[in-house]
Design a protein around this motif. Structure first.
Motif, PDB file in Angstrom:
ATOM      1  N   ALA A  56       2.076 -11.431  58.299  1.00  0.00           N
ATOM      2  CA  ALA A  56       2.759 -11.936  59.581  1.00  0.00           C
ATOM      3  C   ALA A  56       2.497 -13.182  60.114  1.00  0.00           C
ATOM      4  O   ALA A  56       3.292 -14.134  60.601  1.00  0.00           O
ATOM      5  CB  ALA A  56       2.376 -11.045  60.584  1.00  0.00           C
ATOM      6  N   GLU A  57       1.021 -13.658  60.040  1.00  0.00           N
ATOM      7  CA  GLU A  57       0.660 -14.907  60.570  1.00  0.00           C
ATOM      8  C   GLU A  57       0.271 -16.228  59.660  1.00  0.00           C
ATOM      9  O   GLU A  57       0.320 -17.173  60.184  1.00  0.00           O
ATOM     10  CB  GLU A  57      -0.796 -14.352  61.297  1.00  0.00           C
ATOM     11  N   LYS A  58       0.060 -15.988  58.512  1.00  0.00           N
ATOM     12  CA  LYS A  58      -0.258 -17.119  57.630  1.00  0.00           C
ATOM     13  C   LYS A  58       0.364 -17.214  56.564  1.00  0.00           C
ATOM     14  O   LYS A  58       0.736 -18.368  55.996  1.00  0.00           O
ATOM     15  CB  LYS A  58      -1.880 -16.780  57.208  1.00  0.00           C
ATOM     16  N   PHE A  59       1.319 -16.318  55.958  1.00  0.00           N
ATOM     17  CA  PHE A  59       2.155 -16.567  54.876  1.00  0.00           C
ATOM     18  C   PHE A  59       3.407 -17.453  55.373  1.00  0.00           C
ATOM     19  O   PHE A  59       3.952 -17.472  56.130  1.00  0.00           O
ATOM     20  CB  PHE A  59       2.594 -15.232  54.320  1.00  0.00           C
ATOM     21  N   ASP A  60       3.504 -18.602  54.233  1.00  0.00           N
ATOM     22  CA  ASP A  60       4.587 -19.527  54.623  1.00  0.00           C
ATOM     23  C   ASP A  60       5.862 -19.303  53.795  1.00  0.00           C
ATOM     24  O   ASP A  60       5.937 -19.560  52.487  1.00  0.00           O
ATOM     25  CB  ASP A  60       4.134 -20.827  54.243  1.00  0.00           C
ATOM     26  N   TRP A  61       6.802 -18.400  54.217  1.00  0.00           N
ATOM     27  CA  TRP A  61       8.019 -18.319  53.585  1.00  0.00           C
ATOM     28  C   TRP A  61       8.739 -19.451  53.256  1.00  0.00           C
ATOM     29  O   TRP A  61       9.251 -19.564  52.278  1.00  0.00           O
ATOM     30  CB  TRP A  61       9.035 -17.193  54.194  1.00  0.00           C
ATOM     31  N   ARG A  62       8.822 -20.198  54.148  1.00  0.00           N
ATOM     32  CA  ARG A  62       9.709 -21.391  53.922  1.00  0.00           C
ATOM     33  C   ARG A  62       9.035 -22.189  52.813  1.00  0.00           C
ATOM     34  O   ARG A  62       9.681 -22.817  51.959  1.00  0.00           O
ATOM     35  CB  ARG A  62       9.574 -22.351  55.106  1.00  0.00           C
ATOM     36  N   ALA A  63       7.852 -22.386  52.555  1.00  0.00           N
ATOM     37  CA  ALA A  63       7.168 -23.083  51.560  1.00  0.00           C
ATOM     38  C   ALA A  63       7.554 -22.470  49.940  1.00  0.00           C
ATOM     39  O   ALA A  63       8.036 -23.170  49.076  1.00  0.00           O
ATOM     40  CB  ALA A  63       5.801 -23.155  51.344  1.00  0.00           C
ATOM     41  N   GLN A  64       7.730 -21.104  50.150  1.00  0.00           N
ATOM     42  CA  GLN A  64       8.243 -20.452  48.898  1.00  0.00           C
ATOM     43  C   GLN A  64       9.766 -20.653  48.824  1.00  0.00           C
ATOM     44  O   GLN A  64      10.231 -20.615  47.655  1.00  0.00           O
ATOM     45  CB  GLN A  64       7.953 -18.710  49.143  1.00  0.00           C
ATOM     46  N   GLU A  65      10.323 -20.624  49.673  1.00  0.00           N
ATOM     47  CA  GLU A  65      11.895 -20.914  49.703  1.00  0.00           C
ATOM     48  C   GLU A  65      12.274 -22.181  49.024  1.00  0.00           C
ATOM     49  O   GLU A  65      13.106 -22.312  48.408  1.00  0.00           O
ATOM     50  CB  GLU A  65      12.446 -20.748  51.136  1.00  0.00           C
ATOM     51  N   SER A  66      11.267 -23.273  49.551  1.00  0.00           N
ATOM     52  CA  SER A  66      11.629 -24.422  49.078  1.00  0.00           C
ATOM     53  C   SER A  66      11.246 -24.773  47.818  1.00  0.00           C
ATOM     54  O   SER A  66      11.997 -25.488  46.878  1.00  0.00           O
ATOM     55  CB  SER A  66      10.569 -25.468  49.981  1.00  0.00           C
ATOM     56  N   MET A  67      10.267 -23.923  47.188  1.00  0.00           N
ATOM     57  CA  MET A  67       9.640 -23.862  45.864  1.00  0.00           C
ATOM     58  C   MET A  67      10.848 -23.378  44.938  1.00  0.00           C
ATOM     59  O   MET A  67      11.328 -23.858  43.984  1.00  0.00           O
ATOM     60  CB  MET A  67       8.600 -23.221  45.641  1.00  0.00           C
ATOM     61  N   LEU A  68      11.567 -22.333  45.446  1.00  0.00           N
ATOM     62  CA  LEU A  68      12.636 -21.767  44.581  1.00  0.00           C
ATOM     63  C   LEU A  68      13.797 -22.514  44.680  1.00  0.00           C
ATOM     64  O   LEU A  68      14.740 -22.632  43.499  1.00  0.00           O
ATOM     65  CB  LEU A  68      13.062 -20.351  45.126  1.00  0.00           C
TER      66      LEU A  68
END
Length: 384
Positions: A56-68
């Motif tokens: 909820a507070e620290k995970f960066d989905w946008r970074a994972q999305e950008s990597m994919l």
């Protein structure tokens, strides 16, 4: 989109979905736990609370999305179902097309650490053009919209995908359900599949007393471990395989429930030498996988894949041994494959056993899996 069109694709999860996920995680109604129970009765509440808080507070989905999104992605419609896939071509003109098939709970993310070493290897190593699909019903190839998506039907869809990409001869690698789909591809598209590499291949005792008497001590231990899995670790499979709609209601409504459902498997199926799931698999990669399941709302269609497998009479019916050359890599945990049983159903030409890694070798020990894929396909001739 026409039935043959291949369309470029980029992942773009709406911000409203990210906000909703965080809100739901923050509003989790937590259960208590029995003191001292550890993991024996399931995922400990204390562990899950910490992991959900990080999500909820620290995970960066946008970074994972950008990597994919840094990799070429596409969608196409096959047999009425949208199919999402990564397609990364090697610069090598002698590269072999290779289809990589994930399992559950997995996604195309599983194979990211294999892309560079397989497409751009060192001198003397084989190179591959990689096609990495989301299995129909999973992730961005989901949800499915009708019943009947058996492993054989999925295999036929993948055969059509490879033909649509103009790959006349290709290899397959898969683990978990990918180790069911890969051999199915070898049966439905034998004239085009040059070889199948599998990990977490399921093998069943033949019933032949001579086979049982010849089992090594290691093979006997694997049979015991398989029985323990059936007796004490297969509740998830029974639920998804018999009542997929019921379990889907819980998983689709609660991200914490979806997280617990998946992270339990990363605890039980990774290398037993690792204490926690994130000791074996990168925590952000794990949460990115759970996020894909959540954002694509595929709990129902993923569970349905088990129902189809359980109720597909043709899958379990006796059939002649397969003819396509097959290589098997056996890792330490949740891997019960026994060669003498495998040889009754598959044309085994390569067999490797490793003493580290577990059910998710592409995530846990990508170097070992990459090396074994190379060794297997080196042994095959693509000229016939």
């Amino acid at each position: 989109m026409t039935n043959n069109e291949i369309t470029p694709f980029q992942i773009a999860v709406p911000q409203s979905d990210l906000d909703d996920l965080r809100n739901r995680l923050q509003r989790t109604r937590w259960t208590d736990e029995l003191p001292g129970a550890g993991w024996e009765r399931g995922v400990p509440a204390s562990y899950l609370r910490d992991l959900a808080g990080y999500w909820a507070e620290k995970f960066d989905w946008r970074a994972q999305e950008s990597m994919l999104n840094a990799y070429p992605q596409f969608t196409t419609v096959i047999d009425g179902q949208r199919l999402h896939f990564l397609h990364i071509r090697s610069a090598r003109t002698d590269a072999t097309p290779l289809l990589l098939v994930h399992g559950w709970p997995g996604s195309v993310l599983d194979f990211l650490d294999l892309i560079e070493p397989l497409t751009a290897p060192g001198a003397g190593e084989p190179a591959f053009h990689l096609v990495i699909p989301s299995v129909p019903g999973f992730g961005f190839s989901g949800p499915i919209t009708e019943t009947g998506w058996t492993d054989t039907r999925i295999a036929a869809a993948f055969a059509e995908l490879m033909a649509r990409l103009d790959y006349d001869r290709y290899g397959v690698q898969g683990g978990d359900i990918g180790a069911f789909i890969g051999p199915a591809l070898g049966r439905v598209d034998a004239e085009h599949v040059i070889g199948i590499h599998a990990n977490a291949l399921v093998t069943f005792p033949t019933g032949d007393p001579a086979d049982m008497a010849a089992l090594t001590e290691t093979e006997q231990e694997r049979l015991k471990a398989m029985k323990n899995f059936q007796d004490d670790m297969s509740a998830y499979m029974q639920l998804q395989g018999t009542r997929p709609q019921t379990i889907a209601h819980a998983l689709a409504d609660s991200p914490t429930g979806q997280l617990a459902w998946i992270v339990e498997k990363y605890k039980e199926w990774t290398d037993a030498a690792k204490d926690l799931p994130e000791d074996a698999v990168d925590r952000d990669r794990l949460l990115a996988t759970v996020s894909i399941y959540w954002f694509t709302d595929t709990a129902r269609s993923v569970a349905n894949s088990y129902y189809e497998r359980f109720h597909d009479a043709s899958m379990w019916a006796p059939k002649p041994p397969a003819t396509v050359p097959t290589g098997v890599a056996v890792f330490t945990t949740a891997d019960y494959a026994i060669r003498r049983f495998a040889e009754k159903a598959h044309n085994i030409t390569h067999w490797s056993e490793f003493y580290q890694g577990g059910h998710f070798p592409a995530l846990e020990v990508p170097d070992l899996l990459t090396g074994d894929i190379r060794e297997f396909f080196k042994s095959l001739s693509t000229d016939d």
